[in-house]
Design a protein around this motif. Structure first.
Motif, PDB file in Angstrom:
ATOM      1  N   SER A   1      -2.889  -3.021  -8.208  1.00 26.83           N
ATOM      2  CA  SER A   1      -2.167  -3.697  -7.067  1.00 26.83           C
ATOM      3  C   SER A   1      -2.993  -3.538  -5.847  1.00 26.83           C
ATOM      4  CB  SER A   1      -0.627  -3.245  -6.944  1.00 26.83           C
ATOM      5  OG  SER A   1      -0.034  -3.701  -5.616  1.00 26.83           O
ATOM      6  N   ALA A   2      -3.648  -2.571  -5.501  1.00 26.25           N
ATOM      7  CA  ALA A   2      -4.031  -1.866  -4.379  1.00 26.25           C
ATOM      8  C   ALA A   2      -5.370  -2.564  -4.365  1.00 26.25           C
ATOM      9  CB  ALA A   2      -4.105  -0.449  -4.190  1.00 26.25           C
ATOM     10  N   GLY A   3      -6.069  -2.821  -5.435  1.00 26.83           N
ATOM     11  CA  GLY A   3      -7.412  -3.070  -5.513  1.00 26.83           C
ATOM     12  C   GLY A   3      -7.528  -4.802  -5.236  1.00 26.83           C
ATOM     13  N   LEU A   4      -6.306  -5.502  -5.738  1.00 28.90           N
ATOM     14  CA  LEU A   4      -6.115  -6.768  -5.243  1.00 28.90           C
ATOM     15  C   LEU A   4      -5.715  -7.025  -3.829  1.00 28.90           C
ATOM     16  CD1 LEU A   4      -4.079  -8.135  -8.364  1.00 28.90           C
ATOM     17  CD2 LEU A   4      -6.477  -8.511  -7.866  1.00 28.90           C
ATOM     18  N   LEU A   5      -4.926  -6.123  -3.365  1.00 25.05           N
ATOM     19  CA  LEU A   5      -4.158  -6.395  -2.254  1.00 25.05           C
ATOM     20  C   LEU A   5      -5.100  -6.125  -0.937  1.00 25.05           C
ATOM     21  CD1 LEU A   5      -1.511  -7.167  -0.497  1.00 25.05           C
ATOM     22  CD2 LEU A   5      -1.071  -4.559  -0.620  1.00 25.05           C
TER      23      LEU A   5
ATOM     24  N   MET B   1       0.836  -1.298   0.035  1.00 27.88           N
ATOM     25  CA  MET B   1      -0.190  -0.103  -0.094  1.00 27.88           C
ATOM     26  C   MET B   1       0.865   1.215   0.189  1.00 27.88           C
ATOM     27  SD  MET B   1      -2.524  -1.228  -0.411  1.00 27.88           S
ATOM     28  CE  MET B   1      -3.945   0.384  -0.121  1.00 27.88           C
ATOM     29  N   MET B   2       2.172   1.312   0.613  1.00 24.74           N
ATOM     30  CA  MET B   2       2.985   2.444   0.525  1.00 24.74           C
ATOM     31  C   MET B   2       3.150   2.969  -0.643  1.00 24.74           C
ATOM     32  SD  MET B   2       6.771   2.256   2.422  1.00 24.74           S
ATOM     33  CE  MET B   2       8.175   3.280   1.798  1.00 24.74           C
ATOM     34  N   GLY B   3       3.426   2.046  -1.816  1.00 23.40           N
ATOM     35  CA  GLY B   3       3.615   2.195  -3.171  1.00 23.40           C
ATOM     36  C   GLY B   3       2.573   3.074  -3.628  1.00 23.40           C
ATOM     37  N   THR B   4       1.387   2.966  -3.306  1.00 24.69           N
ATOM     38  CA  THR B   4       0.321   3.819  -4.096  1.00 24.69           C
ATOM     39  C   THR B   4       0.420   5.300  -3.692  1.00 24.69           C
ATOM     40  OG1 THR B   4      -1.200   3.525  -2.217  1.00 24.69           O
ATOM     41  CG2 THR B   4      -1.128   1.784  -3.753  1.00 24.69           C
ATOM     42  N   THR B   5       0.879   5.763  -2.552  1.00 26.07           N
ATOM     43  CA  THR B   5       1.057   7.018  -2.188  1.00 26.07           C
ATOM     44  C   THR B   5       2.713   7.609  -2.375  1.00 26.07           C
ATOM     45  OG1 THR B   5       1.242   6.384   0.115  1.00 26.07           O
ATOM     46  CG2 THR B   5      -0.855   6.998  -0.732  1.00 26.07           C
ATOM     47  N   LEU B   6       3.636   6.871  -2.689  1.00 28.34           N
ATOM     48  CA  LEU B   6       4.997   7.343  -2.920  1.00 28.34           C
ATOM     49  C   LEU B   6       4.971   8.432  -3.766  1.00 28.34           C
ATOM     50  CD1 LEU B   6       7.292   4.270  -3.341  1.00 28.34           C
ATOM     51  CD2 LEU B   6       7.485   5.949  -1.431  1.00 28.34           C
TER      52      LEU B   6
ATOM     53  N   SER C   1       2.530  -4.135  -8.437  1.00 27.69           N
ATOM     54  CA  SER C   1       3.323  -2.929  -7.604  1.00 27.69           C
ATOM     55  C   SER C   1       4.786  -2.725  -7.802  1.00 27.69           C
ATOM     56  CB  SER C   1       3.191  -3.188  -5.960  1.00 27.69           C
ATOM     57  OG  SER C   1       3.596  -2.040  -5.326  1.00 27.69           O
ATOM     58  N   ALA C   2       5.441  -3.869  -8.253  1.00 25.01           N
ATOM     59  CA  ALA C   2       6.801  -3.687  -8.503  1.00 25.01           C
ATOM     60  C   ALA C   2       6.767  -3.175 -10.074  1.00 25.01           C
ATOM     61  CB  ALA C   2       7.375  -5.283  -8.520  1.00 25.01           C
TER      62      ALA C   2
ATOM     63  N   THR D   1       0.732 -12.394  -4.475  1.00 22.21           N
ATOM     64  CA  THR D   1       1.841 -12.651  -5.268  1.00 22.21           C
ATOM     65  C   THR D   1       1.722 -11.689  -6.409  1.00 22.21           C
ATOM     66  OG1 THR D   1       2.555 -14.803  -4.532  1.00 22.21           O
ATOM     67  CG2 THR D   1       3.560 -13.874  -6.450  1.00 22.21           C
ATOM     68  N   ALA D   2       0.502 -11.773  -6.999  1.00 23.02           N
ATOM     69  CA  ALA D   2      -0.045 -10.671  -8.250  1.00 23.02           C
ATOM     70  C   ALA D   2       0.198  -9.490  -8.004  1.00 23.02           C
ATOM     71  CB  ALA D   2      -1.032 -11.400  -8.875  1.00 23.02           C
TER      72      ALA D   2
END
Length: 377
Positions: free
Chosen positions: A89-93, A1-6, A63-64, A57-58
């Protein structure tokens, strides 16, 4: 989740490097919400079929890929691609990660596990701008290093994930991977509409801070330190987590109108900070508004989930999240469009005024008309 607001504190640097308007900043930000909504609608129930670990994992892989897009960025196309991938990524996670934590919780600890999942979700959203702001302000390669650090953290997360047991096992034929879609049964609509509107307004405030807070700070309040901008956004998400924790104490039904009232107070302070050009007032508005948003959001989710029939609960909750994520995107794009002609300060004042009216009306309606179910905690 951190990656979504970086990218939050970095939008100003991208504007200088590429050259685009504040409207484009908000559109780039809103591309994230498109990814989240698509993931919720198409793959919301996939982890119940494929298992938690493959879907998680997906999510880490997407996110990567998002981080790689930002590392290789050479213009707007990769910014858009990175934001959409981040949203997918966020929607899946978000849903799958919460389900996995609940699955792995020992008997009698599911309530605490749910709180831990919420804290991890909102804490990650808050840490993104804080970490990238500090790195961009005080370390080299401001547009590269935050995403390189994120890739390292994703690798660590993948190792941890592979060590966890799978909690979904099918004894019979595996169900089909059908899109979950959205469903709001007629008997839920009386509760769903006001709760979803409260979520819409609360998420629009989060979107405002996440998309344009650094620009507000720099242009209106004269604060150009990127670490400070990241810390302000971090404050909003931490306060939201505290508000969600308070909901468990106050109870869902009381938290709905109370959360709306607190959110109105926070929005009024945010508007006052823009009018007075006061950083302390903005910080207070971020903290108070975040608490109100957290209370109202978790209470609304609890009420909607409790009112929905079991056979439609997943689809109804997906609809609730879709409304929330529309709230985090469309109003912010509206602010960006107004900023082109009216300026960022006036656009912010118009936004806060509209949000105050909406939240106040919803709060009064909820206080008077919400069906008196037993409080869910």
């Amino acid at each position: 989740m951190m990656g979504t607001t970086l990218p939050t504190p970095l939008y100003g640097l991208y504007r200088q490097q590429i050259g685009f308007s504040e409207l484009i900043v908000t559109v780039v930000f809103a591309a994230y919400a498109v990814g989240v909504i698509v993931a919720l609608l198409v793959a919301g129930g996939w982890s119940d079929v494929l298992g938690r670990r493959p879907v998680l994992t997906a999510a880490l892989g997407l996110s990567a890929l998002s981080a790689v897009c930002f590392l290789c960025e050479s213009g707007l196309p990769l910014l858009y691609a990175g934001r959409v991938l981040s949203g997918l990524s966020a929607g899946l996670l978000s849903g799958t990660g919460t389900a996995a934590v609940l699955d792995l919780a020992p008997p009698g600890r599911r309530g605490r596990a749910g709180l831990a999942a919420t804290a991890a979700n909102m804490g990650g959203l808050g840490l993104g701008p804080l970490v990238s702001g500090i790195l961009a302000e005080y370390a080299p390669w401001p547009l590269k290093l935050p995403f390189a650090v994120h890739l390292v953290l994703l690798a660590v997360a993948l190792v941890v994930l592979l060590l966890l047991p799978e909690t979904v096992h099918h004894t019979g034929p595996r169900p089909s991977l059908r899109p979950q879609g959205m469903t709001v049964p007629p008997e839920v609509r009386g509760v769903f509409a006001p709760c979803a509107l409260a979520a819409f307004a609360g998420f629009s405030m989060l979107g405002l801070f996440t998309a344009v807070a650094p620009a507000f700070l720099a242009r209106t309040l004269g604060e150009r330190n990127l670490a400070v901008a990241g810390a302000v956004v971090f404050t909003v998400f931490c306060a939201s987590t505290c508000g969600q924790m308070l909901m468990a104490t106050v109870g869902a039904r009381r938290s709905l109108p109370l959360g709306c009232a607190v959110l109105v107070a926070g929005l009024l302070l945010i508007g006052a900070s823009l009018y007075l050009k006061s950083f302390p007032v903005l910080l207070a508005g971020a903290a108070i508004g975040g608490v109100g948003q957290g209370m109202a959001f978790r209470a609304g989710l609890t009420e909607v989930g409790g009112a929905a029939p079991a056979e439609h609960r997943g689809a109804t909750i997906s609809a609730f999240f879709v409304v929330a994520y529309v709230g985090i995107s469309l109003p912010v794009v509206g602010v960006g469009a107004m900023a082109v002609t009216l300026g960022l300060r006036v656009a912010g004042l118009v936004f806060t005024g509209c949000a105050v009216l909406l939240v106040a009306a919803v709060g009064v309606h909820l206080g008077r008309n919400l069906p008196r179910r037993a409080d869910s905690r």
